[in-house]
Design a protein around this motif. Structure first.
Motif, short mmCIF file in Angstrom:
data_model
loop_
_atom_site.label_atom_id
_atom_site.label_comp_id
_atom_site.label_asym_id
_atom_site.label_seq_id
_atom_site.Cartn_x
_atom_site.Cartn_y
_atom_site.Cartn_z
N ARG A 152 -4.70 -5.18 7.45
CA ARG A 152 -3.37 -4.66 7.12
C ARG A 152 -2.27 -5.13 8.05
O ARG A 152 -1.24 -5.54 7.61
CB ARG A 152 -3.36 -3.12 7.07
N ALA A 206 -7.99 -0.21 6.72
CA ALA A 206 -6.55 -0.02 6.81
C ALA A 206 -6.20 1.37 7.31
O ALA A 206 -5.29 1.53 8.13
CB ALA A 206 -5.91 -0.27 5.44
N ASP A 260 -8.09 -8.75 5.07
CA ASP A 260 -6.91 -8.13 5.67
C ASP A 260 -7.26 -6.76 6.27
O ASP A 260 -7.82 -5.90 5.60
CB ASP A 260 -5.84 -7.96 4.59
N TRP A 314 -11.71 -2.25 2.48
CA TRP A 314 -10.37 -2.50 3.01
C TRP A 314 -9.63 -1.20 3.28
O TRP A 314 -8.97 -1.04 4.31
CB TRP A 314 -9.55 -3.36 2.04
N ALA A 315 -9.73 -0.26 2.34
CA ALA A 315 -9.02 1.01 2.50
C ALA A 315 -9.47 1.74 3.76
O ALA A 315 -8.64 2.29 4.49
CB ALA A 315 -9.23 1.89 1.27
N ALA A 366 -5.65 -9.81 -5.27
CA ALA A 366 -5.76 -8.57 -4.49
C ALA A 366 -7.11 -8.49 -3.80
O ALA A 366 -7.20 -8.05 -2.64
CB ALA A 366 -5.56 -7.36 -5.40
N GLN A 367 -8.17 -8.94 -4.48
CA GLN A 367 -9.50 -8.95 -3.84
C GLN A 367 -9.51 -9.89 -2.64
O GLN A 367 -10.02 -9.55 -1.57
CB GLN A 367 -10.55 -9.38 -4.85
N SER A 424 0.85 -1.18 0.00
CA SER A 424 0.00 0.00 0.00
C SER A 424 0.89 1.24 0.00
O SER A 424 2.08 1.17 0.30
CB SER A 424 -0.94 0.02 1.21
N HIS A 469 -12.21 -3.33 -2.14
CA HIS A 469 -11.05 -2.47 -1.94
C HIS A 469 -11.41 -1.20 -1.17
O HIS A 469 -10.60 -0.71 -0.37
CB HIS A 469 -10.43 -2.12 -3.30
N HIS A 498 -7.53 -8.36 0.28
CA HIS A 498 -8.18 -7.22 0.92
C HIS A 498 -9.52 -7.56 1.55
O HIS A 498 -10.02 -6.80 2.38
CB HIS A 498 -8.36 -6.10 -0.10
N SER A 552 -3.46 0.85 -3.16
CA SER A 552 -2.91 -0.50 -3.09
C SER A 552 -3.22 -1.22 -4.39
O SER A 552 -3.84 -0.67 -5.31
CB SER A 552 -3.50 -1.27 -1.91
#
Length: 431
Positions: free
Chosen positions: A430, A325, A428, A321-322, A421-422, A292, A318, A425, A306
């Motif tokens: 992070r 994170a 996660d 997740w953002a 990536a999906q 990221s 995403h 995230h 990311s």
């Protein structure tokens, strides 16, 4: 031409809404002769045009869409020195001569960007405060220790920060350390490439937009580059389309595996919160495999990105997740909304290093920046101009001549990156 680079806000996001307008350009609708035809209006193409013009060599840039439509207008805006790979890998892969040349060129590349911005007074939110490569866990810290050792042996002004120093610089206790690189900085990437184009025009170059190169054919010792409504006859052709290549020599695209990368920009943060996050205005990326990055713009928006594409189910995954994170890294941020979101494609070569190709006599190009387009694209455009002007020979270049070849299992790898990536995230948070 329309002022907006794209009707799709997920391609250029914050950069389109905050960049100065692109220079006025037209669509090519005639047959024109010139010394050099440059295909692609990103960093490499506009830099080549600028430096050719300063040497008195006439050139025409053909851009299929608008200036900065590709990776130049979509990236994070980190003006980095070097490549993603460890410094020692360059001479290991390219050989000592080319590896050392490339390290020197790319190590100094941010300063070239800064000089151009200063000389032509480009309004692009330039911050010359360095970057922080932040370590996640002990493994990340050990990677940074290796990078510091390898760069310092080459005289680079880098320094490994302790966890405590990193927390003070970043505004978070999430990292085990960070490598501070004082050569680097941040920039508004679309504003910079538009400014680079304005500088090239000022020096005497010509730029046509909405003019895709459909065909390149030999006419004696010259080349005809055909567009939908016109053509250019030139002695030299520069291919400067990189990861967004289509049409002639599309092997440039097929040589690379697309890695999607997204960014979210928050609304401007309150002054008290803003003061606690990146007070030194550095740009940041971390050592995670699904990495990221984040940085602050001049208006206090935190830009966080990311790996991943903002389309289909990935868009919600995403974005969620953002938010998780951000709150994990910066608990002080509180409730925050995103003002803009966008994504693009990074072209990855099999060794994560750029390529110099001779596609035919006097048809050349450098591509494959692997997510490091701003500074490398600028100096590689200058390098191509020096080659054409006769100031350098092929033996003096920082890259050997290589034959382009399609990346193995390219389509499968691209699906893997997007879906992987999906998956990463989806669960996660992070750290």
């Amino acid at each position: 031409m329309p002022k907006s680079i794209s009707a799709n806000t997920k391609t250029h996001g914050l950069w389109e809404t905050t960049a100065p307008a692109a220079p006025e350009t037209a669509t090519l609708a005639a047959e024109i002769r010139t010394s050099v035809c440059i295909i692609g209006g990103g960093y490499t193409g506009n830099s080549a045009a600028l430096h050719l013009a300063k040497k008195g060599v006439a050139s025409i840039v053909l851009e299929a869409k608008e200036i900065g439509f590709g990776g130049a207008g979509r990236n994070v805006g980190l003006v980095n020195a070097g490549m993603w790979v460890m410094p020692d890998e360059l001479p290991n892969v390219l050989g000592e001569v080319h590896g050392d040349r490339l390290l020197k060129l790319l190590g100094d590349a941010p300063s070239v960007v800064f000089e151009i911005v200063d000389q032509y007074r480009i309004e692009c939110q330039l911050q010359k405060h360095g970057t922080l490569h932040c370590g996640v866990g002990q493994v990340g810290l050990e990677e940074l220790q290796q990078r510091e050792t390898q760069w310092r042996l080459r005289g680079a002004p880098v320094r490994l920060l302790s966890a405590e120093e990193t927390a003070e610089k970043v505004g978070s206790n999430a990292y085990t350390g960070a490598l501070l690189d004082l050569r680097a900085g941040t920039i508004q990437p679309l504003a910079y490439v538009r400014g680079l184009a304005k500088a090239a025009l000022k020096e005497g170059a010509t730029i046509y937009t909405g003019s895709p190169a459909l065909e390149v054919t030999a006419e004696g010792a010259q080349w005809r580059v055909k567009t939908p409504q016109g053509s250019v006859i030139a002695d030299w052709v520069i291919m400067a389309t990189d990861a967004y290549t289509s049409g002639p020599w599309e092997i440039i695209r097929r040589e690379q595996v697309h890695l999607p990368y997204f960014n979210f920009a928050t609304v401007p943060l309150p002054e008290d919160i803003r003061a606690t996050i990146l007070p030194g205005k550095e740009g940041v990326w971390d050592t995670k495999e699904v990495l990221s990055s984040f940085r602050m713009d001049i208006h206090g928006r935190l830009i966080f990105g990311s790996v991943g594409a903002l389309k289909g189910v990935g868009e919600a995954i995403h974005r969620d997740w953002a938010l998780r994170a951000l709150h994990k890294i910066f608990p002080q941020i509180g409730n925050v909304a995103f003002e803009a979101e966008w994504y693009g494609q990074i072209g990855m070569t099999d060794d994560n290093l750029p390529r110099f190709h001779k596609f035919a006599p006097n048809v050349i190009g450098i591509s494959g920046y692997n997510g490091r387009g701003i500074a490398p694209g600028t100096v590689m455009g200058r390098t191509l101009a020096e080659l054409i002007a006769g100031e350098k020979g092929e033996g003096d270049l920082p890259l050997p001549v290589t034959t382009p070849a399609e990346a193995k299992m390219r389509a499968l790898k691209e699906v893997f990156y997007e879906v992987g990536a999906q998956a990463a995230h989806l669960t996660d948070s992070r750290f």
